[in-house]
Motif scaffolding. Structure first.
Motif, PDB file in Angstrom:
ATOM      1  N   GLU A  33      -1.274  -1.510   0.594  1.00 56.84           N
ATOM      2  CA  GLU A  33      -0.017  -2.240   0.706  1.00 56.84           C
ATOM      3  C   GLU A  33       1.011  -1.407   1.473  1.00 56.84           C
ATOM      4  O   GLU A  33       0.900  -0.177   1.545  1.00 56.84           O
ATOM      5  CB  GLU A  33       0.522  -2.556  -0.690  1.00 56.84           C
ATOM      6  N   PRO A  34       2.037  -2.046   2.013  1.00 58.66           N
ATOM      7  CA  PRO A  34       3.109  -1.287   2.663  1.00 58.66           C
ATOM      8  C   PRO A  34       3.745  -0.284   1.703  1.00 58.66           C
ATOM      9  O   PRO A  34       3.712  -0.457   0.492  1.00 58.66           O
ATOM     10  CB  PRO A  34       4.109  -2.375   3.072  1.00 58.66           C
ATOM     11  N   THR A  35       4.334   0.735   2.255  1.00 55.36           N
ATOM     12  CA  THR A  35       4.967   1.780   1.467  1.00 55.36           C
ATOM     13  C   THR A  35       6.445   1.470   1.261  1.00 55.36           C
ATOM     14  O   THR A  35       7.014   0.605   1.922  1.00 55.36           O
ATOM     15  CB  THR A  35       4.840   3.122   2.196  1.00 55.36           C
ATOM     16  N   VAL A  89       6.229   5.994  -1.641  1.00 59.05           N
ATOM     17  CA  VAL A  89       5.337   5.405  -2.639  1.00 59.05           C
ATOM     18  C   VAL A  89       4.446   4.387  -1.945  1.00 59.05           C
ATOM     19  O   VAL A  89       4.933   3.508  -1.229  1.00 59.05           O
ATOM     20  CB  VAL A  89       6.126   4.729  -3.775  1.00 59.05           C
ATOM     21  N   ILE A  90       3.136   4.526  -2.143  1.00 61.77           N
ATOM     22  CA  ILE A  90       2.154   3.595  -1.576  1.00 61.77           C
ATOM     23  C   ILE A  90       1.583   2.776  -2.718  1.00 61.77           C
ATOM     24  O   ILE A  90       1.156   3.329  -3.745  1.00 61.77           O
ATOM     25  CB  ILE A  90       1.039   4.357  -0.845  1.00 61.77           C
ATOM     26  N   LEU A  91       1.561   1.467  -2.555  1.00 57.50           N
ATOM     27  CA  LEU A  91       1.018   0.576  -3.573  1.00 57.50           C
ATOM     28  C   LEU A  91      -0.438   0.277  -3.245  1.00 57.50           C
ATOM     29  O   LEU A  91      -0.724  -0.314  -2.195  1.00 57.50           O
ATOM     30  CB  LEU A  91       1.817  -0.739  -3.616  1.00 57.50           C
ATOM     31  N   GLY A  92      -1.345   0.694  -4.104  1.00 59.06           N
ATOM     32  CA  GLY A  92      -2.752   0.415  -3.871  1.00 59.06           C
ATOM     33  C   GLY A  92      -3.031  -1.075  -3.898  1.00 59.06           C
ATOM     34  O   GLY A  92      -2.468  -1.811  -4.713  1.00 59.06           O
ATOM     35  N   LEU A  94      -5.327   4.772   0.136  1.00 57.13           N
ATOM     36  CA  LEU A  94      -5.376   5.385   1.464  1.00 57.13           C
ATOM     37  C   LEU A  94      -6.581   4.824   2.206  1.00 57.13           C
ATOM     38  O   LEU A  94      -7.628   4.622   1.586  1.00 57.13           O
ATOM     39  CB  LEU A  94      -5.529   6.908   1.376  1.00 57.13           C
ATOM     40  N   PRO A  95      -6.433   4.599   3.513  1.00 58.37           N
ATOM     41  CA  PRO A  95      -5.256   4.790   4.368  1.00 58.37           C
ATOM     42  C   PRO A  95      -4.219   3.690   4.151  1.00 58.37           C
ATOM     43  O   PRO A  95      -4.545   2.611   3.661  1.00 58.37           O
ATOM     44  CB  PRO A  95      -5.842   4.735   5.772  1.00 58.37           C
ATOM     45  N   ALA A  96      -2.989   3.974   4.525  1.00 58.78           N
ATOM     46  CA  ALA A  96      -1.893   3.032   4.330  1.00 58.78           C
ATOM     47  C   ALA A  96      -1.019   3.005   5.570  1.00 58.78           C
ATOM     48  O   ALA A  96      -1.030   3.928   6.371  1.00 58.78           O
ATOM     49  CB  ALA A  96      -1.061   3.460   3.118  1.00 58.78           C
ATOM     50  N   PRO A  97      -0.245   1.939   5.746  1.00 54.43           N
ATOM     51  CA  PRO A  97       0.683   1.903   6.874  1.00 54.43           C
ATOM     52  C   PRO A  97       1.623   3.098   6.835  1.00 54.43           C
ATOM     53  O   PRO A  97       2.267   3.374   5.831  1.00 54.43           O
ATOM     54  CB  PRO A  97       1.444   0.587   6.655  1.00 54.43           C
ATOM     55  N   GLY A  98       1.665   3.834   7.924  1.00 55.17           N
ATOM     56  CA  GLY A  98       2.560   4.974   8.021  1.00 55.17           C
ATOM     57  C   GLY A  98       2.046   6.244   7.375  1.00 55.17           C
ATOM     58  O   GLY A  98       2.675   7.296   7.502  1.00 55.17           O
ATOM     59  N   ARG A  99       0.900   6.172   6.693  1.00 56.06           N
ATOM     60  CA  ARG A  99       0.351   7.383   6.064  1.00 56.06           C
ATOM     61  C   ARG A  99      -1.164   7.276   6.050  1.00 56.06           C
ATOM     62  O   ARG A  99      -1.741   6.567   5.249  1.00 56.06           O
ATOM     63  CB  ARG A  99       0.877   7.545   4.642  1.00 56.06           C
ATOM     64  N   GLY A 145      13.979  11.347 -12.952  1.00 55.35           N
ATOM     65  CA  GLY A 145      14.683  10.149 -13.371  1.00 55.35           C
ATOM     66  C   GLY A 145      14.121   8.841 -12.850  1.00 55.35           C
ATOM     67  O   GLY A 145      14.582   7.766 -13.250  1.00 55.35           O
ATOM     68  N   ASP A 146      13.124   8.885 -11.964  1.00 55.64           N
ATOM     69  CA  ASP A 146      12.497   7.670 -11.435  1.00 55.64           C
ATOM     70  C   ASP A 146      11.178   7.406 -12.157  1.00 55.64           C
ATOM     71  O   ASP A 146      10.410   8.329 -12.444  1.00 55.64           O
ATOM     72  CB  ASP A 146      12.246   7.800  -9.934  1.00 55.64           C
ATOM     73  N   ARG A 147      10.900   6.158 -12.408  1.00 58.04           N
ATOM     74  CA  ARG A 147       9.722   5.719 -13.162  1.00 58.04           C
ATOM     75  C   ARG A 147       8.650   5.234 -12.192  1.00 58.04           C
ATOM     76  O   ARG A 147       8.939   4.472 -11.268  1.00 58.04           O
ATOM     77  CB  ARG A 147      10.151   4.596 -14.112  1.00 58.04           C
ATOM     78  N   PHE A 148       7.404   5.677 -12.411  1.00 52.41           N
ATOM     79  CA  PHE A 148       6.294   5.287 -11.543  1.00 52.41           C
ATOM     80  C   PHE A 148       5.116   4.828 -12.409  1.00 52.41           C
ATOM     81  O   PHE A 148       4.881   5.382 -13.488  1.00 52.41           O
ATOM     82  CB  PHE A 148       5.887   6.454 -10.649  1.00 52.41           C
ATOM     83  N   GLU A 149       4.369   3.847 -11.897  1.00 47.72           N
ATOM     84  CA  GLU A 149       3.352   3.187 -12.706  1.00 47.72           C
ATOM     85  C   GLU A 149       1.966   3.281 -12.084  1.00 47.72           C
ATOM     86  O   GLU A 149       1.804   3.722 -10.937  1.00 47.72           O
ATOM     87  CB  GLU A 149       3.751   1.722 -12.907  1.00 47.72           C
ATOM     88  N   ALA A 150       0.977   2.839 -12.849  1.00 50.97           N
ATOM     89  CA  ALA A 150      -0.422   2.872 -12.422  1.00 50.97           C
ATOM     90  C   ALA A 150      -0.616   2.123 -11.102  1.00 50.97           C
ATOM     91  O   ALA A 150       0.026   1.102 -10.844  1.00 50.97           O
ATOM     92  CB  ALA A 150      -1.314   2.269 -13.501  1.00 50.97           C
ATOM     93  N   GLY A 151      -1.510   2.665 -10.272  1.00 48.60           N
ATOM     94  CA  GLY A 151      -1.810   2.048  -8.985  1.00 48.60           C
ATOM     95  C   GLY A 151      -0.931   2.522  -7.851  1.00 48.60           C
ATOM     96  O   GLY A 151      -1.094   2.089  -6.708  1.00 48.60           O
ATOM     97  N   GLN A 152       0.007   3.445  -8.133  1.00 47.26           N
ATOM     98  CA  GLN A 152       0.898   3.961  -7.100  1.00 47.26           C
ATOM     99  C   GLN A 152       0.466   5.361  -6.664  1.00 47.26           C
ATOM    100  O   GLN A 152       0.070   6.181  -7.489  1.00 47.26           O
ATOM    101  CB  GLN A 152       2.337   4.021  -7.608  1.00 47.26           C
TER     102      GLN A 152
END
Length: 307
Positions: free
Chosen positions: A12-14, A26-29, A43-48, A228-235
């Motif tokens: 997915e787009p970042t 952050v890249i969304l799988g 990976l691979p992802a747009p821009g990375r 302070g930022d929250r991140f979840e599974a698949g990221q």
């Protein structure tokens, strides 16, 4: 495990977190259903395209196979990369054109360096197929340095007991490749590479230093917090270079820390082939189509070249 794709990103787009965050991107799988077996690609992802030498990251499952069912990835080819198979649950039987036969289980690592060319299959073994199993884990590819792209292929397997583990009541960190927290993995990579398997209980805090030139965190399950930022599974979280961080588990979490030195130039990907030269990929396509790759002993099937 491989899913055919051309030389283009399919994650997915970042997006960028808030300004000043130690997380750069952050890249969304993106999840795909392969006949009841979900694969999420980050990976691979747009821009990375890469993080250190890592050029491909798939999360497999979790999937529950009933008795008599299982995974059947027919023989297929690789060049210019090493596959790194690592399981959280279940088992996979590996066979390759070198004659290697190995069942990988949780906590162990299979490192298959394709070099100038190798073919392999990945299937559910007889006992696991008979009884059924839950399967989950990660498969990654690392690009080979340019001076190793046409080297002879090889296969190496390391049992879970071979890999150093640092553990206490809230943390478990297995050093799969590279060195961290004062211990080193026995896995030989040929490039500055970091790969940590981390399991955290709620409230656990984990420092991630900035020794690796490029670093990322892939969250397989759970929720974590960074600055302070929250991140979840698949990221997949790309960390800013040179910026040490400490993450906190908000729930029980399973994640990997990956990275290493910046690769020695860009790479092209087509299907299961990685190379610094498009001409090398065209040659590999022709070789597989013409049957010039060595066969996998004991296998009578193969995956044809995508048209």
């Amino acid at each position: 495990m491989s899913v055919p794709f051309a030389d283009e990103p399919i994650a997915e787009p970042t997006f960028a977190p808030r300004e000043g965050s130690p997380v750069e991107t952050v890249i969304l799988g993106r999840s795909r259903d392969l006949g009841g077996f979900a694969v999420r690609r980050a990976l691979p992802a747009p821009g990375r395209r890469m993080v250190g030498p890592f050029i491909f990251l798939d999360q497999m499952g979790p999937a529950d196979f009933a008795p008599g069912e299982g995974l059947d990835v027919r023989p297929h080819p690789h060049i210019g990369l090493a596959t790194v198979t690592y399981l959280f649950e279940g088992s996979i039987s590996h066979r390759d054109s070198l004659g290697s036969v190995k069942t990988i289980e949780p906590g162990a690592v299979n490192w298959m360096s394709a070099g100038r060319g190798i073919a392999h299959s990945e299937r559910t073994g007889g006992e696991a197929r008979a009884h059924g199993q839950r399967l989950s884990g990660l498969q990654m590819w690392v690009a080979l340095p340019k001076d190793h792209e046409d080297a002879a292929p090889f296969f190496a397997s390391h049992e879970a007991s071979d890999l150093p583990v640092l553990a206490d009541r809230l943390h478990s960190v297995r050093v799969v490749v590279g060195a961290a927290y004062g211990v080193s993995s026995p896995v030989t990579s040929g490039w500055d590479t970091l790969y940590l398997d981390v399991a955290l209980e709620p409230t656990a805090r984990l420092p991630v230093d900035a020794d690796a030139e490029e670093r990322a965190i892939y969250i397989a399950s759970g929720v974590i917090e960074i600055a302070g930022d929250r991140f979840e599974a698949g990221q997949l979280l790309i960390l800013r270079p040179g910026d040490p961080i400490t993450l906190t588990a908000l729930t029980a979490a399973r994640l990997v820390v990956v990275g290493g030195a910046t690769m020695d130039g860009p790479r092209h990907i087509w299907w299961n082939f990685v190379a610094s030269s498009k001409d090398r990929i065209e040659a590999a396509k022709a070789d597989w189509k013409a049957g010039r790759f060595a066969a996998v002993p004991g296998e009578n099937e193969f995956i044809p070249l995508p048209e």
